[in-house]
Scaffold this motif. Structure first.
Motif, PDB file in Angstrom:
ATOM      1  N   LEU A 248       0.813  -1.210   0.000  1.00  0.00           N
ATOM      2  CA  LEU A 248       0.000   0.000   0.000  1.00  0.00           C
ATOM      3  C   LEU A 248       0.851   1.266   0.000  1.00  0.00           C
ATOM      4  N   SER A 249       2.075   1.149   0.516  1.00  0.00           N
ATOM      5  CA  SER A 249       2.933   2.331   0.598  1.00  0.00           C
ATOM      6  C   SER A 249       4.026   2.336  -0.463  1.00  0.00           C
ATOM      7  N   LYS A 250       3.931   1.457  -1.461  1.00  0.00           N
ATOM      8  CA  LYS A 250       5.018   1.303  -2.439  1.00  0.00           C
ATOM      9  C   LYS A 250       5.355   2.613  -3.149  1.00  0.00           C
ATOM     10  N   LYS A 251       4.347   3.333  -3.617  1.00  0.00           N
ATOM     11  CA  LYS A 251       4.611   4.560  -4.368  1.00  0.00           C
ATOM     12  C   LYS A 251       5.264   5.617  -3.486  1.00  0.00           C
ATOM     13  N   GLU A 252       4.795   5.715  -2.242  1.00  0.00           N
ATOM     14  CA  GLU A 252       5.396   6.690  -1.334  1.00  0.00           C
ATOM     15  C   GLU A 252       6.802   6.278  -0.919  1.00  0.00           C
ATOM     16  N   LEU A 253       7.030   4.967  -0.795  1.00  0.00           N
ATOM     17  CA  LEU A 253       8.379   4.476  -0.493  1.00  0.00           C
ATOM     18  C   LEU A 253       9.334   4.808  -1.630  1.00  0.00           C
ATOM     19  N   ASP A 254       8.874   4.556  -2.859  1.00  0.00           N
ATOM     20  CA  ASP A 254       9.714   4.826  -4.026  1.00  0.00           C
ATOM     21  C   ASP A 254      10.067   6.311  -4.137  1.00  0.00           C
ATOM     22  N   SER A 255       9.134   7.168  -3.736  1.00  0.00           N
ATOM     23  CA  SER A 255       9.369   8.607  -3.845  1.00  0.00           C
ATOM     24  C   SER A 255      10.130   9.169  -2.644  1.00  0.00           C
ATOM     25  N   GLY A 256      10.323   8.336  -1.608  1.00  0.00           N
ATOM     26  CA  GLY A 256      11.062   8.782  -0.437  1.00  0.00           C
ATOM     27  C   GLY A 256      10.240   9.534   0.587  1.00  0.00           C
ATOM     28  N   ASN A 257       8.932   9.580   0.412  1.00  0.00           N
ATOM     29  CA  ASN A 257       8.076  10.301   1.354  1.00  0.00           C
ATOM     30  C   ASN A 257       7.825   9.518   2.638  1.00  0.00           C
ATOM     31  N   VAL A 258       7.900   8.185   2.563  1.00  0.00           N
ATOM     32  CA  VAL A 258       7.828   7.341   3.751  1.00  0.00           C
ATOM     33  C   VAL A 258       8.965   6.327   3.664  1.00  0.00           C
ATOM     34  N   LYS A 259       9.250   5.674   4.775  1.00  0.00           N
ATOM     35  CA  LYS A 259      10.305   4.673   4.772  1.00  0.00           C
ATOM     36  C   LYS A 259       9.883   3.469   5.594  1.00  0.00           C
ATOM     37  N   GLN A 260      10.416   2.319   5.200  1.00  0.00           N
ATOM     38  CA  GLN A 260      10.124   1.080   5.907  1.00  0.00           C
ATOM     39  C   GLN A 260      11.078   0.980   7.092  1.00  0.00           C
ATOM     40  N   ILE A 261      10.529   0.948   8.285  1.00  0.00           N
ATOM     41  CA  ILE A 261      11.338   1.003   9.494  1.00  0.00           C
ATOM     42  C   ILE A 261      11.719  -0.377  10.005  1.00  0.00           C
ATOM     43  N   TRP A 262      10.766  -1.315   9.997  1.00  0.00           N
ATOM     44  CA  TRP A 262      11.063  -2.644  10.544  1.00  0.00           C
ATOM     45  C   TRP A 262      10.082  -3.659   9.992  1.00  0.00           C
ATOM     46  N   ASP A 263      10.633  -4.811   9.530  1.00  0.00           N
ATOM     47  CA  ASP A 263       9.795  -5.925   9.082  1.00  0.00           C
ATOM     48  C   ASP A 263       9.344  -6.800  10.240  1.00  0.00           C
ATOM     49  N   GLY A 264      10.011  -6.656  11.388  1.00  0.00           N
ATOM     50  CA  GLY A 264       9.784  -7.569  12.494  1.00  0.00           C
ATOM     51  C   GLY A 264      10.734  -8.751  12.404  1.00  0.00           C
ATOM     52  N   TYR A 265      11.066  -9.352  13.537  1.00  0.00           N
ATOM     53  CA  TYR A 265      11.910 -10.551  13.514  1.00  0.00           C
ATOM     54  C   TYR A 265      11.130 -11.761  13.030  1.00  0.00           C
ATOM     55  N   ASN A 266       9.844 -11.755  13.275  1.00  0.00           N
ATOM     56  CA  ASN A 266       8.954 -12.792  12.759  1.00  0.00           C
ATOM     57  C   ASN A 266       8.068 -12.157  11.689  1.00  0.00           C
ATOM     58  N   VAL A 267       8.450 -12.354  10.437  1.00  0.00           N
ATOM     59  CA  VAL A 267       7.787 -11.677   9.324  1.00  0.00           C
ATOM     60  C   VAL A 267       6.363 -12.201   9.154  1.00  0.00           C
ATOM     61  N   ILE A 268       5.428 -11.275   8.973  1.00  0.00           N
ATOM     62  CA  ILE A 268       4.025 -11.623   8.747  1.00  0.00           C
ATOM     63  C   ILE A 268       3.701 -11.417   7.275  1.00  0.00           C
ATOM     64  N   GLU A 269       3.264 -12.461   6.614  1.00  0.00           N
ATOM     65  CA  GLU A 269       2.860 -12.378   5.209  1.00  0.00           C
ATOM     66  C   GLU A 269       1.452 -12.931   5.044  1.00  0.00           C
ATOM     67  N   ASN A 270       0.656 -12.228   4.287  1.00  0.00           N
ATOM     68  CA  ASN A 270      -0.681 -12.693   3.925  1.00  0.00           C
ATOM     69  C   ASN A 270      -0.714 -13.002   2.440  1.00  0.00           C
ATOM     70  N   THR A 271      -1.257 -14.139   2.081  1.00  0.00           N
ATOM     71  CA  THR A 271      -1.454 -14.469   0.668  1.00  0.00           C
ATOM     72  C   THR A 271      -2.783 -13.895   0.212  1.00  0.00           C
TER      73      THR A 271
END
Length: 304
Positions: A248-271
């Motif tokens: 959901l934040s891909k476009k803002e991440l690419d533009s540098g307006n937001v940043k990914q801070i932490w994935d967590g040590y136990n990654v949560i993925e939804n299919t």
């Protein structure tokens, strides 16, 4: 006065045996079929079908009515086919269920380019699954699967639940804590940040916190906004953090307006799955919608 469409709907139910089948044959919604039937039964004053879990079984009075109107309706339908002249091909209409953010970040901009009509429905996933099975929806985008034998689930994307922050959110104190895996220190840093959450769904935050820290979050967001799109706009270029799906934040991440801070040590993925019925008259339109999602979510994510 009786509406002739009630009789046409009654005939379709009688011949297909289900409300869903009648709706598909008449190109109307299942609630519309139910309304026509109840209106006709009120008009004639008796039940026309006994409703079972799998089929609509005609009553004796229903059989009599069907035999009485069947030939006349067939003649009317034949006359309609012979004498109706259409200046253009009627556009099909498909109904799609998904969450608001998924619609806004993928399909919304494509609607003017489609050569068919689209009805978008937002809601909870169990209800979407039920509506798909009942023929009210033709396609859903869902992370959940239900126990419906007539539905097909096609996986197409994995979303990751992550902590994102505004571009001005400083992580100088957090970085060493992450490297040393200091869970207590990470929790303390996170809780002292400015948090954003949504009105209807805090499940991402609760799940992320429980998976990584083994307990529920013991704080509330500072700001509660209508949806995740609002969160991203609030964070863009500023300070604060939130837990949301990464795509959901891909476009803002690419533009540098937001940043990914932490994935967590136990990654949560939804299919995420395309949910469809095994039999649909809108296969071509459904495939076109699916191609848009593959382009927007899968292909661009691989290019990142």
């Amino acid at each position: 006065m009786v509406n002739l469409e009630w009789f046409r709907t009654f005939k379709a139910i009688y011949e297909t045996g289900t409300l869903t089948g009648a709706a598909e044959s008449l190109y109307i919604s299942q609630p519309g079929v139910s309304l026509h039937l109840s209106s006709l039964e009120s008009y004639v004053g008796y039940k026309l079908f006994d409703r079972t879990s799998r089929k609509m079984v005609s009553t004796e009075r229903g059989k009599i009515l069907y035999n009485y109107i069947q030939e006349s309706l067939c003649k009317l339908e034949e006359a309609e086919r012979h004498f109706h002249k259409s200046t253009e091909k009627e556009k099909p209409t498909i109904s799609i269920g998904m969450c608001f953010e998924t619609f806004q970040f993928t399909l919304e901009s494509y609607l003017p380019t489609l050569d068919f009509n689209v009805i978008i429905k937002f809601g909870d996933y169990p209800q979407m699954l039920s509506d798909l099975d009942n023929g009210i929806l033709d396609l859903i985008i869902t992370p959940q699967k239900g126990d419906y034998k007539g539905l097909i689930y096609t996986p197409f994307f994995k979303e990751r639940i992550v902590v994102i922050g505004g571009a001005k959110t400083s992580t100088e104190e957090l970085d060493p804590l992450l490297k040393s895996r200091d869970l207590s220190g990470i929790q303390d840093w996170l809780k002292h940040q400015t948090w954003y959450g949504t009105t209807g769904d805090m499940e991402h935050l609760r799940r992320f916190w429980h998976i990584n820290f083994g307990k529920r979050p013991d704080f509330k967001p500072n700001y509660i906004v209508p949806n995740m799109s609002s969160i991203i706009r609030c964070l863009s270029g500023g300070e604060g953090i939130a837990v949301i799906p990464d795509f959901l934040s891909k476009k803002e991440l690419d533009s540098g307006n937001v940043k990914q801070i932490w994935d967590g040590y136990n990654v949560i993925e939804n299919t995420l799955y395309f949910g469809t019925r095994k039999k649909t008259m809108y296969l071509e339109e459904v495939m076109q919608i699916q191609e848009i999602f593959l382009k927007e979510m899968v292909n661009e994510n691989h290019d990142k």
